[in-house]
Design a protein around this motif. Structure first.
Motif, PDB file in Angstrom:
ATOM      1  N   LEU A  75      47.480  40.828  28.577  1.00 15.09           N
ATOM      2  CA  LEU A  75      46.212  41.444  28.970  1.00 15.09           C
ATOM      3  C   LEU A  75      45.399  41.848  27.745  1.00 15.09           C
ATOM      4  O   LEU A  75      44.163  41.700  27.726  1.00 15.09           O
ATOM      5  CB  LEU A  75      46.482  42.665  29.852  1.00 15.09           C
ATOM      6  CG  LEU A  75      45.252  43.468  30.298  1.00 15.09           C
ATOM      7  CD1 LEU A  75      44.316  42.606  31.142  1.00 15.09           C
ATOM      8  CD2 LEU A  75      45.678  44.706  31.089  1.00 15.09           C
ATOM      9  N   GLU A 135      53.332  41.271  30.140  1.00 15.89           N
ATOM     10  CA  GLU A 135      52.029  41.180  30.796  1.00 15.89           C
ATOM     11  C   GLU A 135      50.989  42.058  30.096  1.00 15.89           C
ATOM     12  O   GLU A 135      49.812  41.699  30.013  1.00 15.89           O
ATOM     13  CB  GLU A 135      52.144  41.585  32.264  1.00 15.89           C
ATOM     14  CG  GLU A 135      52.891  40.581  33.130  1.00 15.89           C
ATOM     15  CD  GLU A 135      52.104  39.303  33.336  1.00 15.89           C
ATOM     16  OE1 GLU A 135      50.900  39.284  33.028  1.00 15.89           O
ATOM     17  OE2 GLU A 135      52.698  38.321  33.799  1.00 15.89           O
ATOM     18  N   SER A 179      43.380  37.726  39.209  1.00 16.96           N
ATOM     19  CA  SER A 179      43.231  36.747  38.122  1.00 16.96           C
ATOM     20  C   SER A 179      44.567  36.454  37.448  1.00 16.96           C
ATOM     21  O   SER A 179      44.884  35.300  37.140  1.00 16.96           O
ATOM     22  CB  SER A 179      42.225  37.270  37.090  1.00 16.96           C
ATOM     23  OG  SER A 179      40.960  37.496  37.685  1.00 16.96           O
ATOM     24  N   THR A 180      45.362  37.495  37.221  1.00 11.30           N
ATOM     25  CA  THR A 180      46.651  37.303  36.559  1.00 11.30           C
ATOM     26  C   THR A 180      47.597  36.479  37.421  1.00 11.30           C
ATOM     27  O   THR A 180      48.268  35.564  36.925  1.00 11.30           O
ATOM     28  CB  THR A 180      47.290  38.667  36.239  1.00 11.30           C
ATOM     29  OG1 THR A 180      46.407  39.419  35.413  1.00 11.30           O
ATOM     30  CG2 THR A 180      48.618  38.482  35.522  1.00 11.30           C
ATOM     31  N   ASN A 205      41.934  42.206  38.358  1.00 14.18           N
ATOM     32  CA  ASN A 205      42.881  41.835  37.306  1.00 14.18           C
ATOM     33  C   ASN A 205      44.181  41.280  37.878  1.00 14.18           C
ATOM     34  O   ASN A 205      44.725  40.302  37.361  1.00 14.18           O
ATOM     35  CB  ASN A 205      43.168  43.044  36.413  1.00 14.18           C
ATOM     36  CG  ASN A 205      42.130  43.223  35.326  1.00 14.18           C
ATOM     37  OD1 ASN A 205      42.146  42.555  34.313  1.00 14.18           O
ATOM     38  ND2 ASN A 205      41.200  44.123  35.555  1.00 14.18           N
ATOM     39  N   ARG A 216      49.009  32.856  36.219  1.00 14.17           N
ATOM     40  CA  ARG A 216      50.440  32.633  36.010  1.00 14.17           C
ATOM     41  C   ARG A 216      50.963  31.545  36.950  1.00 14.17           C
ATOM     42  O   ARG A 216      51.816  30.748  36.576  1.00 14.17           O
ATOM     43  CB  ARG A 216      51.222  33.931  36.251  1.00 14.17           C
ATOM     44  CG  ARG A 216      50.801  35.083  35.375  1.00 14.17           C
ATOM     45  CD  ARG A 216      51.140  34.850  33.911  1.00 14.17           C
ATOM     46  NE  ARG A 216      50.677  35.988  33.128  1.00 14.17           N
ATOM     47  CZ  ARG A 216      49.479  36.054  32.550  1.00 14.17           C
ATOM     48  NH1 ARG A 216      48.654  35.020  32.645  1.00 14.17           N
ATOM     49  NH2 ARG A 216      49.118  37.119  31.863  1.00 14.17           N
ATOM     50  N   VAL A 259      53.635  41.781  37.488  1.00 10.72           N
ATOM     51  CA  VAL A 259      52.263  41.271  37.411  1.00 10.72           C
ATOM     52  C   VAL A 259      51.261  42.391  37.688  1.00 10.72           C
ATOM     53  O   VAL A 259      50.198  42.470  37.059  1.00 10.72           O
ATOM     54  CB  VAL A 259      52.072  40.102  38.396  1.00 10.72           C
ATOM     55  CG1 VAL A 259      50.610  39.721  38.513  1.00 10.72           C
ATOM     56  CG2 VAL A 259      52.888  38.891  37.948  1.00 10.72           C
ATOM     57  N   ASN A 302      43.493  38.854  26.479  1.00  6.85           N
ATOM     58  CA  ASN A 302      42.463  38.292  27.350  1.00  6.85           C
ATOM     59  C   ASN A 302      41.246  39.215  27.330  1.00  6.85           C
ATOM     60  O   ASN A 302      41.207  40.235  27.996  1.00  6.85           O
ATOM     61  CB  ASN A 302      43.006  38.149  28.779  1.00  6.85           C
ATOM     62  CG  ASN A 302      42.096  37.293  29.649  1.00  6.85           C
ATOM     63  OD1 ASN A 302      40.873  37.376  29.569  1.00  6.85           O
ATOM     64  ND2 ASN A 302      42.698  36.472  30.483  1.00  6.85           N
ATOM     65  N   LEU A 346      39.302  39.855  30.906  1.00 10.66           N
ATOM     66  CA  LEU A 346      39.948  40.801  31.802  1.00 10.66           C
ATOM     67  C   LEU A 346      39.967  42.204  31.220  1.00 10.66           C
ATOM     68  O   LEU A 346      39.807  43.189  31.950  1.00 10.66           O
ATOM     69  CB  LEU A 346      41.379  40.334  32.107  1.00 10.66           C
ATOM     70  CG  LEU A 346      41.514  39.073  32.961  1.00 10.66           C
ATOM     71  CD1 LEU A 346      42.985  38.769  33.214  1.00 10.66           C
ATOM     72  CD2 LEU A 346      40.776  39.223  34.276  1.00 10.66           C
TER      73      LEU A 346
END
Length: 274
Positions: A42, A38, A99-100, A96, A104, A127, A45, A48
């Motif tokens: 991140l 993860e 959104s994650t 965050n 997913r 997560v 991205n 984010l």
């Protein structure tokens, strides 16, 4: 476990082969491995990562500009600390994680992970882990640069500050997972998160001091998710909290943790929404 293979027997007798059962990894190791993945996602991205890193930095820069080199003490220091910690928790943890989790889920990743060795709690903890770790790191950075940049005093009671930040991470992470249950896709996150962020900012006294609000509104605001967290951090940083001053907001925050865990356990959606 040992087995005898007749086809591979020799003059000295049958060959005995030993097969070892597959080694099962522990929950911490599994969660750590998924959390590392993860973190890599991140980093890739940019949107984010911008929200997680530059938004809190922008708040610090704004406070430094407004302060104009003057030392922050008393109520001004408390409000500044409350604003910075609130921004960290809302934009690094809450947004965050929300959104994650939605990304997913809609990609089918969460559904596939449940079919493996990972437990549900391990998947969700992985997560949340990158955002929580980033928040703790930025809090430590705030302590380090708060004095030279903003003329903030050092935390008077670091344990209370740590307690407030940890409870805030737990509350906002669970609130993000709960919000993900009614977020249809990644684009809708901007809409579903707005009421929660607005309510937390107004209720915690970050935008408007609670003293300026009517007394009934103040009583309600005390039980909102972010308010007890900000109160703990402010009291631990610039105040002298007593046992009651720590126990009451900590109990309210723990209540939100329990409520959030129950909601996530019963209502979280693991499969993509049609």
């Amino acid at each position: 476990m040992s087995t005898v293979d007749p086809a591979t027997s020799t003059d000295r007798g049958p060959v005995v082969t030993t097969t070892r059962p597959a080694r099962r990894t522990g929950p911490l190791r599994r969660t750590w491995a998924l959390a590392r993945a993860e973190v890599l996602l991140l980093r890739r991205n940019r949107t984010l990562l911008f929200n997680a890193v530059l938004t809190p930095v922008g708040v610090v820069a704004l406070l430094a500009l407004v302060g104009d080199g003057r030392a922050m003490t008393g109520e001004v220091a408390a409000r500044s600390v409350g604003l910075m910690i609130a921004m960290l928790l809302l934009f690094v943890v809450y947004y965050n994680v929300l959104s994650t989790a939605v990304a997913r889920r809609e990609a089918g990743v969460l559904q596939r992970l449940r079919t493996g060795e990972l437990a549900d709690a391990e998947v969700l903890a992985a997560v949340c882990a990158p955002a929580v770790a980033l928040t703790l790191a930025q809090t430590l950075l705030l302590v380090a640069v708060g004095g030279p940049v903003l003329d903030l005093p050092l935390p008077a009671n670091p344990l209370v500050v740590v307690l407030g930040v940890l409870l805030g991470c737990a509350v906002l992470a669970l609130l993000a997972l709960a919000t993900a249950t009614w977020s249809k896709n990644l684009e809708s996150v901007q809409v579903t998160s707005l009421p929660v962020i607005a309510l937390c900012v107004l209720g915690a006294g970050v935008a408007v001091p609670l003293d300026l609000l009517p007394e009934p509104v103040q009583r309600v605001a005390e039980f909102l998710p972010l308010t007890p967290v900000v109160e703990l951090v402010q009291d631990g940083w610039v105040g002298e909290p007593d046992l009651a001053g720590v126990a009451v907001p900590a109990a309210i925050a723990l209540g939100w943790v329990v409520a959030g865990a129950l909601v996530v356990r019963g209502a979280f959606r693991w499969s993509p929404r049609a």
